[in-house]
Motif scaffolding. Sequence first.
Motif, PDB file in Angstrom:
ATOM      1  N   PHE A 172     -10.312 -13.763 -30.407  1.00 36.87           N
ATOM      2  CA  PHE A 172      -9.113 -14.501 -29.988  1.00 36.87           C
ATOM      3  C   PHE A 172      -9.564 -15.840 -29.400  1.00 36.87           C
ATOM      4  CE2 PHE A 172      -5.842 -11.033 -29.837  1.00 36.87           C
ATOM      5  CZ  PHE A 172      -4.853 -11.767 -30.453  1.00 36.87           C
ATOM      6  N   HIS A 173      -9.015 -16.924 -29.903  1.00 38.45           N
ATOM      7  CA  HIS A 173      -9.348 -18.259 -29.418  1.00 38.45           C
ATOM      8  C   HIS A 173      -8.100 -18.939 -28.849  1.00 38.45           C
ATOM      9  CE1 HIS A 173     -13.143 -17.883 -31.667  1.00 38.45           C
ATOM     10  NE2 HIS A 173     -12.401 -17.427 -32.660  1.00 38.45           N
ATOM     11  N   ARG A 174      -8.277 -19.647 -27.778  1.00 36.57           N
ATOM     12  CA  ARG A 174      -7.236 -20.500 -27.193  1.00 36.57           C
ATOM     13  C   ARG A 174      -5.955 -19.747 -26.862  1.00 36.57           C
ATOM     14  NH1 ARG A 174      -5.971 -25.861 -30.071  1.00 36.57           N
ATOM     15  NH2 ARG A 174      -5.301 -24.462 -31.728  1.00 36.57           N
ATOM     16  N   LEU A 175      -6.082 -18.594 -26.265  1.00 37.41           N
ATOM     17  CA  LEU A 175      -4.889 -17.875 -25.812  1.00 37.41           C
ATOM     18  C   LEU A 175      -4.195 -18.661 -24.703  1.00 37.41           C
ATOM     19  CD1 LEU A 175      -5.854 -14.093 -25.678  1.00 37.41           C
ATOM     20  CD2 LEU A 175      -3.940 -15.086 -26.906  1.00 37.41           C
ATOM     21  N   GLY A 176      -2.893 -18.712 -24.738  1.00 35.88           N
ATOM     22  CA  GLY A 176      -2.143 -19.440 -23.725  1.00 35.88           C
ATOM     23  C   GLY A 176      -1.680 -18.576 -22.571  1.00 35.88           C
ATOM     24  N   LEU A 177      -2.176 -17.346 -22.471  1.00 38.05           N
ATOM     25  CA  LEU A 177      -1.730 -16.413 -21.441  1.00 38.05           C
ATOM     26  C   LEU A 177      -2.553 -16.570 -20.167  1.00 38.05           C
ATOM     27  CD1 LEU A 177      -1.376 -13.214 -23.659  1.00 38.05           C
ATOM     28  CD2 LEU A 177       0.347 -14.946 -23.162  1.00 38.05           C
ATOM     29  N   THR A 178      -1.944 -16.229 -19.034  1.00 44.85           N
ATOM     30  CA  THR A 178      -2.661 -16.214 -17.753  1.00 44.85           C
ATOM     31  C   THR A 178      -3.289 -14.863 -17.475  1.00 44.85           C
ATOM     32  OG1 THR A 178      -0.632 -15.628 -16.566  1.00 44.85           O
ATOM     33  CG2 THR A 178      -1.151 -17.974 -16.779  1.00 44.85           C
ATOM     34  N   SER A 179      -2.829 -13.828 -18.181  1.00 49.24           N
ATOM     35  CA  SER A 179      -3.363 -12.481 -17.985  1.00 49.24           C
ATOM     36  C   SER A 179      -3.245 -11.704 -19.289  1.00 49.24           C
ATOM     37  CB  SER A 179      -2.608 -11.755 -16.869  1.00 49.24           C
ATOM     38  OG  SER A 179      -3.060 -10.428 -16.717  1.00 49.24           O
ATOM     39  N   ILE A 180      -4.200 -10.814 -19.521  1.00 48.81           N
ATOM     40  CA  ILE A 180      -4.120  -9.916 -20.666  1.00 48.81           C
ATOM     41  C   ILE A 180      -3.314  -8.698 -20.231  1.00 48.81           C
ATOM     42  CG2 ILE A 180      -5.408  -8.549 -22.341  1.00 48.81           C
ATOM     43  CD1 ILE A 180      -5.831 -11.507 -22.666  1.00 48.81           C
ATOM     44  N   HIS A 229     -12.249 -19.791 -24.846  1.00 48.41           N
ATOM     45  CA  HIS A 229     -11.524 -21.053 -24.675  1.00 48.41           C
ATOM     46  C   HIS A 229     -10.054 -20.820 -24.316  1.00 48.41           C
ATOM     47  CE1 HIS A 229     -15.078 -22.252 -27.035  1.00 48.41           C
ATOM     48  NE2 HIS A 229     -14.977 -23.399 -26.382  1.00 48.41           N
ATOM     49  N   CYS A 230      -9.872 -20.068 -23.236  1.00 49.45           N
ATOM     50  CA  CYS A 230      -8.531 -19.782 -22.714  1.00 49.45           C
ATOM     51  C   CYS A 230      -8.468 -20.287 -21.275  1.00 49.45           C
ATOM     52  CB  CYS A 230      -8.233 -18.289 -22.781  1.00 49.45           C
ATOM     53  SG  CYS A 230      -8.493 -17.558 -24.406  1.00 49.45           S
ATOM     54  N   PRO A 231      -8.210 -21.557 -21.048  1.00 48.04           N
ATOM     55  CA  PRO A 231      -8.291 -22.120 -19.696  1.00 48.04           C
ATOM     56  C   PRO A 231      -7.275 -21.563 -18.708  1.00 48.04           C
ATOM     57  CG  PRO A 231      -7.336 -23.702 -21.232  1.00 48.04           C
ATOM     58  CD  PRO A 231      -7.834 -22.558 -22.059  1.00 48.04           C
ATOM     59  N   LYS A 232      -6.208 -20.916 -19.200  1.00 49.06           N
ATOM     60  CA  LYS A 232      -5.195 -20.349 -18.298  1.00 49.06           C
ATOM     61  C   LYS A 232      -5.489 -18.899 -17.933  1.00 49.06           C
ATOM     62  CE  LYS A 232      -1.407 -23.260 -20.038  1.00 49.06           C
ATOM     63  NZ  LYS A 232      -0.044 -23.233 -20.646  1.00 49.06           N
ATOM     64  N   LEU A 233      -6.377 -18.266 -18.640  1.00 51.21           N
ATOM     65  CA  LEU A 233      -6.626 -16.841 -18.430  1.00 51.21           C
ATOM     66  C   LEU A 233      -7.372 -16.619 -17.123  1.00 51.21           C
ATOM     67  CD1 LEU A 233      -6.350 -14.012 -19.568  1.00 51.21           C
ATOM     68  CD2 LEU A 233      -8.538 -14.334 -20.737  1.00 51.21           C
ATOM     69  N   GLU A 234      -6.714 -15.969 -16.161  1.00 50.84           N
ATOM     70  CA  GLU A 234      -7.277 -15.752 -14.832  1.00 50.84           C
ATOM     71  C   GLU A 234      -7.616 -14.290 -14.538  1.00 50.84           C
ATOM     72  OE1 GLU A 234      -4.415 -17.345 -12.148  1.00 50.84           O
ATOM     73  OE2 GLU A 234      -4.797 -19.436 -12.697  1.00 50.84           O
ATOM     74  N   THR A 235      -6.876 -13.366 -15.131  1.00 50.03           N
ATOM     75  CA  THR A 235      -7.091 -11.955 -14.827  1.00 50.03           C
ATOM     76  C   THR A 235      -6.921 -11.099 -16.075  1.00 50.03           C
ATOM     77  OG1 THR A 235      -4.764 -11.621 -14.235  1.00 50.03           O
ATOM     78  CG2 THR A 235      -6.298 -12.179 -12.452  1.00 50.03           C
ATOM     79  N   LEU A 236      -7.450  -9.901 -15.982  1.00 53.55           N
ATOM     80  CA  LEU A 236      -7.201  -8.856 -16.965  1.00 53.55           C
ATOM     81  C   LEU A 236      -6.507  -7.715 -16.236  1.00 53.55           C
ATOM     82  CD1 LEU A 236      -9.550 -10.473 -18.397  1.00 53.55           C
ATOM     83  CD2 LEU A 236     -10.203  -8.310 -19.428  1.00 53.55           C
TER      84      LEU A 236
END
Length: 609
Positions: free
Chosen positions: A213-221, A239-246
Amino acid sequence: MFEGVAIHQWLCWGALYLLTAGVTSASETRQPCPQSCRCSIVLLEVNCSDGQLSTVPDGLPQDAKLLNLTHNKIKTLVNQRFCALTELLHLDLSDNLLALIEVDAFLGLQKLLTLHLAHNHLKIIPVGVFAGLINLQLLDVSDNEILVFLDFTFRDLAALQSIKAADNDLVFISRQAFTGLTSVQELHLDGSNLTSVPSEALTQLSVLRSLHFHRLGLTSIPNYSFRHLVHLKELVISHCPKLETLSANSLFGLNLTSLAIRHCNLNAVPYIPLHHLVYLVYLDLSFNPISYIHGNMLGDLLRLQELHLFGGSLQRIEIRAFRGLTHFKLLNVSRNLLTTLELDAFHSVDTLKTLGLDNNPLVCDCRLLWVVRRRQYLDLGGHSPTCTTSIQLQSWNFLDFSQTELPGLLTCRQPRILNQKPQVVKVDQGHTVGFYCNAEGDPLPSVSWLNPQLTPLSPTGRIRALSNGSLEVRYAQPQDSGTYLCVASNAAGNDSLAVSLYVRAFPSSTKNIFHLKGWFAFPSASPGVKGNQKPQFDIKTLLIAATIGFLSFFSSVSVCFVFMFFWSKSKGQIKHTATIAYVPRSAVSSSTGGTGKSMETSRFTMKLI
């Protein structure tokens, strides 16, 4: 002899005839190479790249195995354009201007194995475009402008094993988009505009083993995002700059052997989502602002062999951080903010083969002595660590020193608690007490506290060890009495200091039944103060309590009167007066005197509301 010579000549002429006939036959069946193309008869390749072509050229050799049409200006592929190339195995249309592919465009290419459509301008792939590609194994549509994958887009690709669709503008993937892909094992997706992980669509990929997965726009999975991918072994999120948590159950149902979450915004290692991945061998968390690897948190990853945390914000790897990792072989923490890496962080350094520690502000002291002693067994990747904060060894590669020099250079100083005077504090119940424990050493020692049962105290709770090294006992109780132990430790050793606390309970009294304990303020006692001050009367609290009590009583009485009033009104015709008869006290006295006169009664009338 003459007869043998004749036979020899006949054989030579026969061979020459056969060779001539073969060349003539080949020349008759060979087709000419189209203009702007280069053909290889031996390899059966046709190379038309950089030919300034606006359409697929005519007259392509029908026996070609590979057709290269890259770096041209082709905008459209009409239906059945390649139907004559029945032997074609590889077709590359990358780096063109393709914006439209008609249905059945590749019909006839039954033997085609790879199809490259990368670096074009496709926005949508109509259903039926891939009809006839029954043996296709690789499809590359990356770096286009694709917005949506419709239902049944790939239904004709039963043999497809790999899809590369990264660097697109996908906003939606239909639930049935991957229907028919019963053989796909590798999928590369770009989700910069997706609002959620396409979990329903992924359930169609029953044998998928690698997902990128590239460039996901989500903050969490979200939880259960990949729950049906039971055969997935490799997951890459990059390359997901918004992804902060799982989320805690985001990886639920997976049995991964390789996990990479790179170039994201994770500020902590996702311990909880990882803990069930007991088959994980490779973990890459590089380029995330992770600052700590805590102790005793990765032990569930029993088979982990490699951990990469390159280019992050790592400040500390705690002791026992890799406890339980008996197969640990590689650690790459280069380009971070580490000042040291202690031997006790590892379960055993005997299994460690590769260590990346360069480009860190290392303090060269005894904590890194183990690295030097194992330098002949460790692969440092050609980048040796250097000292950047030690004045004596600044900018030196400490691996270059000899064994005789090292003990005098990489040194530590044992901790020493500065105030060794006995601390004994006696306080009354309910006071707050603080003990102080300041220590020095090189490196700076850590300070911890043990309670009278020799159990470590945490930073939280009524009795807690503060970050500045002090101990705080809030609202002291008699059971808190005892000896507390301050322990200052670093890599060179430790030092300790015992302090004593005595808490006097409130005296029991049977004389006074009513106590106003809640109306007294008990001041906190500072260290060294015995806390025998008398409680002072708090007039403000008394006034507030009296006011609240009066208002409560008045409100209750008023409610009762109002209730009675409305109840009496609701009864219809009732008397509004009442007559009460009574015998005065004087009449009762005279009657008891034996006069025999009857008692006189009196009456009065009362008006009812």
